[in-house]
Design a protein around this motif. Structure first.
Motif, PDB file in Angstrom:
ATOM      1  N   HIS A   1      -7.311   4.717  -2.703  1.00  0.00           N
ATOM      2  CA  HIS A   1      -6.865   3.508  -3.674  1.00  0.00           C
ATOM      3  C   HIS A   1      -6.570   1.396  -3.207  1.00  0.00           C
ATOM      4  O   HIS A   1      -6.791   1.008  -3.557  1.00  0.00           O
ATOM      5  CB  HIS A   1      -4.949   3.477  -4.010  1.00  0.00           C
ATOM      6  CG  HIS A   1      -4.166   3.903  -3.170  1.00  0.00           C
ATOM      7  ND1 HIS A   1      -4.731   4.737  -2.167  1.00  0.00           N
ATOM      8  CD2 HIS A   1      -3.715   2.980  -2.528  1.00  0.00           C
ATOM      9  CE1 HIS A   1      -3.723   4.267  -0.930  1.00  0.00           C
ATOM     10  NE2 HIS A   1      -2.934   3.563  -1.086  1.00  0.00           N
ATOM     11  N   LEU A   2      -7.232   2.042  -1.743  1.00  0.00           N
ATOM     12  CA  LEU A   2      -7.447   0.613  -1.428  1.00  0.00           C
ATOM     13  C   LEU A   2      -8.735  -0.045  -1.797  1.00  0.00           C
ATOM     14  O   LEU A   2      -8.906  -1.495  -1.599  1.00  0.00           O
ATOM     15  CB  LEU A   2      -7.034   0.730   0.233  1.00  0.00           C
ATOM     16  CG  LEU A   2      -5.370   0.893   0.958  1.00  0.00           C
ATOM     17  CD1 LEU A   2      -5.450   1.054   2.109  1.00  0.00           C
ATOM     18  CD2 LEU A   2      -4.552   0.332   0.237  1.00  0.00           C
TER      19      LEU A   2
ATOM     20  N   ARG B   1      -6.747   7.367   1.838  1.00  0.00           N
ATOM     21  CA  ARG B   1      -6.758   6.176   0.536  1.00  0.00           C
ATOM     22  C   ARG B   1      -8.059   4.579   0.209  1.00  0.00           C
ATOM     23  O   ARG B   1      -8.222   4.158   0.805  1.00  0.00           O
ATOM     24  CB  ARG B   1      -6.266   4.785   2.041  1.00  0.00           C
ATOM     25  CG  ARG B   1      -5.428   6.282   3.212  1.00  0.00           C
ATOM     26  CD  ARG B   1      -4.458   5.170   4.209  1.00  0.00           C
ATOM     27  NE  ARG B   1      -4.379   3.474   3.915  1.00  0.00           N
ATOM     28  CZ  ARG B   1      -2.820   3.816   3.499  1.00  0.00           C
ATOM     29  NH1 ARG B   1      -1.845   4.471   2.915  1.00  0.00           N
ATOM     30  NH2 ARG B   1      -2.656   2.865   3.308  1.00  0.00           N
TER      31      ARG B   1
ATOM     32  N   ARG C   1      -0.575   1.092  -5.152  1.00  0.00           N
ATOM     33  CA  ARG C   1      -1.631   0.084  -4.426  1.00  0.00           C
ATOM     34  C   ARG C   1      -0.145  -1.287  -5.011  1.00  0.00           C
ATOM     35  O   ARG C   1      -0.689  -2.396  -3.647  1.00  0.00           O
ATOM     36  CB  ARG C   1      -2.760  -0.636  -5.676  1.00  0.00           C
ATOM     37  CG  ARG C   1      -3.675  -0.373  -5.967  1.00  0.00           C
ATOM     38  CD  ARG C   1      -5.168  -0.421  -6.875  1.00  0.00           C
ATOM     39  NE  ARG C   1      -6.853   0.187  -6.425  1.00  0.00           N
ATOM     40  CZ  ARG C   1      -7.299   0.693  -6.981  1.00  0.00           C
ATOM     41  NH1 ARG C   1      -6.796   0.019  -8.576  1.00  0.00           N
ATOM     42  NH2 ARG C   1      -7.923   0.947  -6.883  1.00  0.00           N
TER      43      ARG C   1
ATOM     44  N   GLU D   1      -3.000  10.174   1.099  1.00  0.00           N
ATOM     45  CA  GLU D   1      -2.707   9.794   2.337  1.00  0.00           C
ATOM     46  C   GLU D   1      -4.324  10.071   3.414  1.00  0.00           C
ATOM     47  O   GLU D   1      -3.933   8.920   4.386  1.00  0.00           O
ATOM     48  CB  GLU D   1      -1.757  10.966   2.798  1.00  0.00           C
ATOM     49  CG  GLU D   1      -0.580  10.114   3.584  1.00  0.00           C
ATOM     50  CD  GLU D   1      -0.250   8.823   3.918  1.00  0.00           C
ATOM     51  OE1 GLU D   1       0.411   8.175   4.907  1.00  0.00           O
ATOM     52  OE2 GLU D   1       0.510   8.577   3.472  1.00  0.00           O
TER      53      GLU D   1
ATOM     54  N   ALA E   1       1.648  -0.343  -1.789  1.00  0.00           N
ATOM     55  CA  ALA E   1       0.543  -0.926  -0.435  1.00  0.00           C
ATOM     56  C   ALA E   1       0.559  -2.688  -0.224  1.00  0.00           C
ATOM     57  O   ALA E   1       0.875  -2.812   0.897  1.00  0.00           O
ATOM     58  CB  ALA E   1      -0.887  -0.716  -0.583  1.00  0.00           C
TER      59      ALA E   1
END
Length: 185
Positions: free
Chosen positions: A89-90, A87, A131, A84, A134
């Motif tokens: 994973h972006l 981030r 992902r 969180e 998102a």
């Protein structure tokens, strides 16, 4: 006239001596400046190295603390907090190995954790889910973004992977999902 010539010669000799003295002073000042510049560069480099060492030490301490976590619930909570906050994973190159490294645990420990504590059976599935969520959020919030931009922003390495993940998650393509959202408006 002789007196004037003699006076001019004396003044000329004085000026030559003064020029030589000024040259010596200039050489001394340039040398001093070079020495100070070298010291400054050394100090800056030393500070940079110290900062890097501090970051490594702090990271190692945190990794050691995380590696010592035996409680699966605490480690899962730590994953949620770090994901969180940072981030990661972006970024398309973020994978299970990077997650394990970020937490300071072995891949074996990470895989075991996900098997026992998560609805996602693997760390990879967890990252894919992050992902996908998102991407769905971006599809809702950024209707002017192209699917390619959304794939990039959500951390997918390519558009096809995004399309496949969205299809698996909600049973429709990203384009159909976006059309459904705009029809409801």
């Amino acid at each position: 006239m002789k007196d004037e010539i003699k006076k001019l010669q004396e003044e000329n000799a004085f000026l030559r001596d003064e020029v030589e003295r000024l040259k010596d002073e200039l050489v001394r000042l340039v040398s001093r400046n070079l020495d100070l510049s070298e010291r400054l560069e050394y100090d800056v480099e030393l500070r940079r190295r110290t900062e890097v060492a501090r970051e490594i030490m702090e990271g190692n301490i945190e990794r050691q603390r995380n590696a010592d976590l035996r409680d699966d619930g605490q480690l899962m909570a730590l994953i949620e907090i770090r994901v969180e906050k940072d981030r990661p994973h972006l970024k398309p190159d973020f994978d299970a190995a990077a997650l394990a490294e970020m937490l300071g645990v072995s891949m074996q420990r990470l895989v075991q954790l996900f098997r026992h504590q998560s609805i996602h059976r693997t760390p990879e599935a967890y990252i894919d889910n992050l992902r996908t969520l998102a991407a769905l959020r971006l599809l809702r919030e950024k209707p002017n973004y192209t699917i390619a931009v959304i794939a990039e922003e959500a951390g997918f390495s390519n558009v096809r992977t995004l399309q496949r993940r969205i299809q698996e998650a909600i049973g429709m393509s990203p384009v159909d999902y976006r059309l459904m959202l705009t029809r409801d408006i």
